[in-house]
Design a protein around this motif. Structure first.
Motif, PDB file in Angstrom:
ATOM      1  N   ALA A 158     -55.607 -14.276   3.298  1.00  0.00           N
ATOM      2  CA  ALA A 158     -55.609 -14.168   1.967  1.00  0.00           C
ATOM      3  C   ALA A 158     -54.050 -13.542   1.663  1.00  0.00           C
ATOM      4  O   ALA A 158     -53.519 -12.568   2.206  1.00  0.00           O
ATOM      5  N   THR A 159     -53.449 -14.355   0.786  1.00  0.00           N
ATOM      6  CA  THR A 159     -52.199 -14.077   0.250  1.00  0.00           C
ATOM      7  C   THR A 159     -52.189 -13.703  -1.171  1.00  0.00           C
ATOM      8  O   THR A 159     -52.629 -14.606  -1.920  1.00  0.00           O
ATOM      9  N   LEU A 160     -51.481 -12.639  -1.729  1.00  0.00           N
ATOM     10  CA  LEU A 160     -51.515 -12.471  -3.264  1.00  0.00           C
ATOM     11  C   LEU A 160     -49.883 -12.364  -3.559  1.00  0.00           C
ATOM     12  O   LEU A 160     -49.062 -11.359  -2.828  1.00  0.00           O
ATOM     13  N   GLY A 161     -49.355 -12.849  -4.560  1.00  0.00           N
ATOM     14  CA  GLY A 161     -48.160 -12.554  -4.891  1.00  0.00           C
ATOM     15  C   GLY A 161     -47.653 -12.887  -6.223  1.00  0.00           C
ATOM     16  O   GLY A 161     -48.430 -13.509  -7.185  1.00  0.00           O
ATOM     17  N   ILE A 162     -46.360 -12.898  -6.432  1.00  0.00           N
ATOM     18  CA  ILE A 162     -45.988 -13.425  -7.972  1.00  0.00           C
ATOM     19  C   ILE A 162     -45.383 -14.784  -7.818  1.00  0.00           C
ATOM     20  O   ILE A 162     -44.253 -15.004  -7.000  1.00  0.00           O
ATOM     21  N   ALA A 163     -45.806 -15.859  -8.533  1.00  0.00           N
ATOM     22  CA  ALA A 163     -45.183 -17.101  -8.296  1.00  0.00           C
ATOM     23  C   ALA A 163     -44.098 -17.106  -9.541  1.00  0.00           C
ATOM     24  O   ALA A 163     -43.162 -17.998  -9.136  1.00  0.00           O
ATOM     25  N   ASP A 164     -44.326 -16.634 -10.594  1.00  0.00           N
ATOM     26  CA  ASP A 164     -43.452 -17.050 -11.708  1.00  0.00           C
ATOM     27  C   ASP A 164     -43.327 -15.787 -12.548  1.00  0.00           C
ATOM     28  O   ASP A 164     -44.359 -15.469 -13.212  1.00  0.00           O
ATOM     29  N   PRO A 165     -42.077 -14.887 -12.571  1.00  0.00           N
ATOM     30  CA  PRO A 165     -42.235 -13.712 -13.279  1.00  0.00           C
ATOM     31  C   PRO A 165     -42.058 -13.950 -14.631  1.00  0.00           C
ATOM     32  O   PRO A 165     -42.209 -12.970 -15.672  1.00  0.00           O
ATOM     33  N   THR A 166     -41.843 -15.070 -15.326  1.00  0.00           N
ATOM     34  CA  THR A 166     -41.613 -15.221 -16.872  1.00  0.00           C
ATOM     35  C   THR A 166     -42.841 -14.760 -17.507  1.00  0.00           C
ATOM     36  O   THR A 166     -42.704 -14.021 -18.500  1.00  0.00           O
ATOM     37  N   GLY A 167     -44.240 -15.436 -16.842  1.00  0.00           N
ATOM     38  CA  GLY A 167     -45.170 -14.728 -17.738  1.00  0.00           C
ATOM     39  C   GLY A 167     -45.409 -13.484 -17.806  1.00  0.00           C
ATOM     40  O   GLY A 167     -45.902 -12.807 -18.918  1.00  0.00           O
ATOM     41  N   LEU A 168     -45.240 -12.670 -16.795  1.00  0.00           N
ATOM     42  CA  LEU A 168     -45.458 -11.310 -16.673  1.00  0.00           C
ATOM     43  C   LEU A 168     -44.453 -10.571 -17.742  1.00  0.00           C
ATOM     44  O   LEU A 168     -44.787  -9.660 -18.273  1.00  0.00           O
ATOM     45  N   PHE A 169     -43.251 -11.023 -17.709  1.00  0.00           N
ATOM     46  CA  PHE A 169     -42.420 -10.551 -18.532  1.00  0.00           C
ATOM     47  C   PHE A 169     -42.748 -10.833 -19.981  1.00  0.00           C
ATOM     48  O   PHE A 169     -42.787  -9.524 -20.802  1.00  0.00           O
ATOM     49  N   ILE A 170     -43.145 -11.913 -20.395  1.00  0.00           N
ATOM     50  CA  ILE A 170     -43.786 -12.002 -21.795  1.00  0.00           C
ATOM     51  C   ILE A 170     -44.848 -11.123 -22.021  1.00  0.00           C
ATOM     52  O   ILE A 170     -44.990 -10.495 -23.149  1.00  0.00           O
ATOM     53  N   VAL A 171     -45.963 -11.036 -21.058  1.00  0.00           N
ATOM     54  CA  VAL A 171     -47.025 -10.203 -21.326  1.00  0.00           C
ATOM     55  C   VAL A 171     -46.760  -8.756 -21.600  1.00  0.00           C
ATOM     56  O   VAL A 171     -47.073  -8.061 -22.559  1.00  0.00           O
ATOM     57  N   PHE A 172     -45.699  -8.171 -20.777  1.00  0.00           N
ATOM     58  CA  PHE A 172     -45.235  -6.944 -20.753  1.00  0.00           C
ATOM     59  C   PHE A 172     -44.428  -6.594 -22.106  1.00  0.00           C
ATOM     60  O   PHE A 172     -44.553  -5.473 -22.774  1.00  0.00           O
ATOM     61  N   ALA A 173     -43.629  -7.783 -22.498  1.00  0.00           N
ATOM     62  CA  ALA A 173     -42.898  -7.564 -23.627  1.00  0.00           C
ATOM     63  C   ALA A 173     -43.670  -7.487 -24.746  1.00  0.00           C
ATOM     64  O   ALA A 173     -43.507  -6.715 -25.853  1.00  0.00           O
ATOM     65  N   LEU A 174     -44.806  -8.203 -25.028  1.00  0.00           N
ATOM     66  CA  LEU A 174     -45.840  -8.439 -26.182  1.00  0.00           C
ATOM     67  C   LEU A 174     -46.620  -6.951 -26.160  1.00  0.00           C
ATOM     68  O   LEU A 174     -46.775  -6.316 -26.962  1.00  0.00           O
ATOM     69  N   LEU A 175     -46.959  -6.360 -24.970  1.00  0.00           N
ATOM     70  CA  LEU A 175     -47.525  -5.138 -24.797  1.00  0.00           C
ATOM     71  C   LEU A 175     -46.660  -3.978 -25.184  1.00  0.00           C
ATOM     72  O   LEU A 175     -47.140  -3.147 -26.060  1.00  0.00           O
ATOM     73  N   PHE A 176     -45.263  -4.081 -24.852  1.00  0.00           N
ATOM     74  CA  PHE A 176     -44.532  -3.040 -25.635  1.00  0.00           C
ATOM     75  C   PHE A 176     -44.370  -3.128 -27.174  1.00  0.00           C
ATOM     76  O   PHE A 176     -44.327  -2.041 -27.760  1.00  0.00           O
ATOM     77  N   VAL A 177     -44.189  -4.439 -27.468  1.00  0.00           N
ATOM     78  CA  VAL A 177     -44.068  -4.328 -28.833  1.00  0.00           C
ATOM     79  C   VAL A 177     -45.472  -3.864 -29.730  1.00  0.00           C
ATOM     80  O   VAL A 177     -45.287  -3.243 -30.636  1.00  0.00           O
ATOM     81  N   VAL A 178     -46.374  -4.227 -29.293  1.00  0.00           N
ATOM     82  CA  VAL A 178     -47.824  -3.735 -29.932  1.00  0.00           C
ATOM     83  C   VAL A 178     -47.824  -2.342 -29.655  1.00  0.00           C
ATOM     84  O   VAL A 178     -48.229  -1.344 -30.672  1.00  0.00           O
ATOM     85  N   LEU A 179     -47.347  -1.687 -28.640  1.00  0.00           N
ATOM     86  CA  LEU A 179     -47.548  -0.246 -28.376  1.00  0.00           C
ATOM     87  C   LEU A 179     -46.528   0.621 -29.463  1.00  0.00           C
ATOM     88  O   LEU A 179     -46.998   1.572 -29.941  1.00  0.00           O
ATOM     89  N   ILE A 180     -45.287  -0.164 -29.624  1.00  0.00           N
ATOM     90  CA  ILE A 180     -44.186   0.488 -30.668  1.00  0.00           C
ATOM     91  C   ILE A 180     -44.872   0.449 -32.010  1.00  0.00           C
ATOM     92  O   ILE A 180     -44.613   1.183 -32.876  1.00  0.00           O
ATOM     93  N   GLY A 181     -45.484  -0.764 -32.235  1.00  0.00           N
ATOM     94  CA  GLY A 181     -46.099  -0.935 -33.551  1.00  0.00           C
ATOM     95  C   GLY A 181     -47.325   0.218 -33.873  1.00  0.00           C
ATOM     96  O   GLY A 181     -47.383   0.665 -35.004  1.00  0.00           O
ATOM     97  N   ILE A 182     -48.100   0.595 -32.740  1.00  0.00           N
ATOM     98  CA  ILE A 182     -48.892   1.498 -32.992  1.00  0.00           C
ATOM     99  C   ILE A 182     -48.333   2.919 -33.276  1.00  0.00           C
ATOM    100  O   ILE A 182     -48.792   3.626 -34.001  1.00  0.00           O
ATOM    101  N   GLN A 183     -47.285   3.138 -32.281  1.00  0.00           N
ATOM    102  CA  GLN A 183     -46.493   4.462 -32.635  1.00  0.00           C
ATOM    103  C   GLN A 183     -45.836   4.491 -34.126  1.00  0.00           C
ATOM    104  O   GLN A 183     -45.978   5.767 -34.658  1.00  0.00           O
ATOM    105  N   LEU A 184     -45.378   3.574 -34.493  1.00  0.00           N
ATOM    106  CA  LEU A 184     -44.717   3.456 -35.772  1.00  0.00           C
ATOM    107  C   LEU A 184     -45.941   3.724 -36.941  1.00  0.00           C
ATOM    108  O   LEU A 184     -45.789   4.585 -37.917  1.00  0.00           O
ATOM    109  N   ALA A 185     -46.847   3.078 -36.732  1.00  0.00           N
ATOM    110  CA  ALA A 185     -48.283   3.181 -37.751  1.00  0.00           C
ATOM    111  C   ALA A 185     -48.508   4.607 -37.611  1.00  0.00           C
ATOM    112  O   ALA A 185     -48.830   5.232 -38.748  1.00  0.00           O
ATOM    113  N   LEU A 186     -48.796   5.163 -36.551  1.00  0.00           N
ATOM    114  CA  LEU A 186     -49.316   6.612 -36.550  1.00  0.00           C
ATOM    115  C   LEU A 186     -48.224   7.584 -37.063  1.00  0.00           C
ATOM    116  O   LEU A 186     -48.750   8.670 -37.674  1.00  0.00           O
TER     117      LEU A 186
END
Length: 79
Positions: free
Chosen positions: A33-61
């Protein structure tokens, strides 16, 4: 991703093709069994969106805390 069915081996991708899991039959009841990262672009997008959502929550609070403080000050006559 590992339990694709009995006797089924191969490569599976997840998270918009960013992560992969590959299983192979090595013979003699051994599975590789092998597990790995095939393309980091999708990971970057997911983490960037998560970061934006967390910043929005902080601003709202922050705004809600300021609004609450203003209401308390107005009610006590300090405003």
């Amino acid at each position: 991703m590992f339990s694709t069915g009995e006797g089924e081996y191969g490569r599976k991708e997840a998270l918009f093709g960013s992560l992969f899991f590959e299983s192979r039959d090595k013979g003699g009841n051994i599975t590789s069994a092998t597990l790995g990262i095939a393309d980091p672009t999708g990971l970057f997008i997911v983490f960037a969106l998560l970061f934006v959502v967390l910043i929005g929550i902080q601003l709202a609070l922050h705004r809600l805390r300021n609004y609450r403080s203003a209401l308390i000050a107005e009610r006590t006559g300090n405003g």
